[in-house]
Write an enzyme that holds these catalytic residues in place. Structure first.
Site, PDB file in Angstrom:
ATOM      1  N   PRO A  22     133.929  42.554  -4.496  1.00  0.00           N
ATOM      2  CG  PRO A  22     135.012  44.594  -4.098  1.00  0.00           C
ATOM      3  CD  PRO A  22     135.236  43.115  -4.107  1.00  0.00           C
ATOM      4  CB  VAL A  24     128.761  48.096  -9.160  1.00  0.00           C
ATOM      5  CG1 VAL A  24     127.531  48.963  -9.357  1.00  0.00           C
ATOM      6  CG2 VAL A  24     129.868  48.910  -8.500  1.00  0.00           C
ATOM      7  CB  CYS A 105     136.591  52.012  -8.693  1.00  0.00           C
ATOM      8  SG  CYS A 105     135.315  52.358  -9.941  1.00  0.00           S
ATOM      9  CE  LYS A 147     139.065  44.109  -5.707  1.00  0.00           C
ATOM     10  NZ  LYS A 147     139.236  44.777  -6.997  1.00  0.00           N
ATOM     11  CG  HIS A 175     142.411  44.234 -10.524  1.00  0.00           C
ATOM     12  ND1 HIS A 175     141.115  44.495 -10.883  1.00  0.00           N
ATOM     13  CD2 HIS A 175     142.965  43.624 -11.602  1.00  0.00           C
ATOM     14  CE1 HIS A 175     140.900  44.081 -12.129  1.00  0.00           C
ATOM     15  NE2 HIS A 175     142.019  43.546 -12.575  1.00  0.00           N
ATOM     16  CG  ASN A 205     140.461  41.190  -8.094  1.00  0.00           C
ATOM     17  OD1 ASN A 205     140.167  42.360  -8.277  1.00  0.00           O
ATOM     18  ND2 ASN A 205     139.680  40.219  -8.535  1.00  0.00           N
ATOM     19  N   GLY A 206     141.944  39.086 -10.252  1.00  0.00           N
ATOM     20  CA  GLY A 206     142.101  39.229 -11.697  1.00  0.00           C
ATOM     21  C   GLY A 206     142.170  37.887 -12.393  1.00  0.00           C
ATOM     22  CG  ASP A 207     142.324  37.405 -16.263  1.00  0.00           C
ATOM     23  OD1 ASP A 207     141.266  38.051 -16.363  1.00  0.00           O
ATOM     24  OD2 ASP A 207     143.261  37.505 -17.086  1.00  0.00           O
TER      25      ASP A 207
END
Length: 309
Positions: A22, A24, A105, A147, A175, A205-207
Site C-alpha cells: 500500500p 499513499v 504508518c 500490517k 515491516h 516488507n522493507g528494502d
C-alpha cells in the site's frame, strides 16, 4: 466480476508471493494494473481512512477505484475502532478479496488520530478489530490481515501477532523496522522470530529492490511472501526479474495511464521514479520540468524511442 475463490490458497502453493505494498497516492488502479503485467501476485490499495470513507460518498469514489481484472486485491484501511473498520470492510467486500488494517504508518498525523503504528501498542484493540471484520463479512474466504512495524522489545510484537492469530487474522505483514526507524537496515531476525511464533502466513516488507532480494529475504526469514514499495516505484517490472525499468514497461505505463485517465501529476511522478536510475542528471532536470502529457510522450519518443526501435 473476476474473483479469486480463496486467496489463502495462494499461500499453499509453496512459492513466495510477490506483493505490491500500500502506497499513499501511488498504489492506485493504474499502477496496480502495470505491476500485475510484471509478475506481481497481489496488490494493496493505498491506505484509506475508514471513518472518512464511511462518511463521504466523494471519499469513497476518489479513494477506491477498481475493475474486473484488478484481483487479487486487498483494501488497506486506517481505523481506530472495530465497528468503523468492519463497516468499511462490508462496503468494499464485493469488489475485493480482503481488507488489511494499517498498524505500521509512523506519520505523526496518523498516530495522533489513533491510526497506524500506535496500534502495535494496543493488541486487545487490534484483536477486536480483526474479530469484528471476521464476524461481519459473510464470505468465509474474505481475508482480514494486519500490517505492522516491530517493537524494540520483540516479545511485545510476538504477543501482538499471537493475539491477532487467536482472533482469526489471515496473515501478518511485518515491516522489519520500529516506528522510529526510516532507512536503517531491516531487522530480518525479528521477522524470522515472528514467523516462527505464529502458524498463519507472514509477509516481509522493507528494502526489496530486486527480484533476488525476494529469495534472499525468504532464506533469511522463512516468510510466505515479500512486499515491495519503493523498489516497485523505481522499477514496476522488478518482480519479473528486471534490474532496471525496461522500455516496454515505460510504454505500458503510458498506455494504461492514458486508457484510465490518470491525472498528469500522478502519470508524471511515476515516470520520474521509473526513469531515475536510467537517466543522467541533465536528462532528469529536463524531464522533471515537463508540464503536459504530450510533452512527456514526445520526450520519451525522442530520448528512448518506441519498443523494438
Amino acid at each position: 466480476m473476476k474473483t479469486t475463490s480463496n486467496i489463502m490458497d495462494m499461500f499453499e502453493e509453496g512459492k513466495v508471493l510477490k506483493i505490491c505494498a500500500p502506497m499513499v497516492r501511488y498504489s492506485k488502479l493504474a499502477f496496480r494494473s502495470l505491476v500485475r503485467k510484471y509478475d506481481c501476485d497481489m496488490c494493496f490499495t493505498p491506505m484509506i481512512v475508514a471513518a472518512d470513507f464511511m462518511q463521504s460518498v466523494k471519499a469513497r469514489d476518489s479513494e477506491f477505484t477498481t475493475n474486473e481484472s484488478d484481483r487479487p486485491l486487498i483494501v488497506q484501511f486506517a481505523a481506530s475502532d472495530a465497528q468503523t473498520l468492519a463497516d468499511a470492510a462490508c462496503v468494499v467486500a464485493p469488489f475485493s478479496d480482503g481488507v488489511d488494517l494499517n498498524c505500521g504508518c509512523p506519520q505523526r498525523w496518523a498516530m495522533c488520530e489513533g491510526y497506524g503504528a500506535c496500534l502495535i501498542n494496543k493488541p486487545e484493540l487490534v484483536k477486536d478489530m480483526v474479530r469484528q471484520v471476521r464476524n461481519q463479512i459473510e464470505n468465509p474466504n474474505y481475508t482480514a490481515s494486519i500490517k505492522i512495524r516491530i517493537h524494540k522489545d520483540l516479545r511485545r510484537t510476538v504477543d501482538l501477532c499471537q493475539k491477532a492469530e487467536t482472533a482469526g487474522v489471515s496473515w501478518i505483514t511485518v515491516h522489519g523496522r520500529t516506528a522510529d526507524e526510516r532507512h536503517q537496515p531491516v531487522h530480518y531476525d525479528a521477522i524470522k522470530a515472528i514467523k516462527d511464533s505464529v502458524s498463519v502466513p507472514v509477509i516481509a516488507n522493507g528494502d526489496i529492490k530486486y527480484l533476488r532480494d525476494v529469495e534472499l529475504t525468504q532464506n533469511l526469514t522463512g516468510v510466505d511472501g515479500v512486499m515491495a514499495a519503493r523498489g516497485l516505484l523505481a522499477n514496476p517490472a522488478m518482480f519479473a526479474g528486471y534490474d532496471d525499468t525496461p522500455l516496454e514497461c515505460v510504454w505500458d505505463w503510458v498506455d494504461i495511464a492514458m486508457e484510465q485517465g490518470t491525472p498528469f501529476t500522478c502519470f508524471h511522478h511515476h515516470l520520474i521514479y521509473m526513469l531515475e536510475k536510467v537517466s543522467s542528471q541533465p536528462e532528469r532536470k529536463v524531464f522533471n520540468s515537463l508540464a503536459s502529457t504530450s510533452a512527456v510522450i514526445d520526450y520519451l519518443h525522442n530520448t528512448y524511442g518506441s519498443v523494438g526501435t
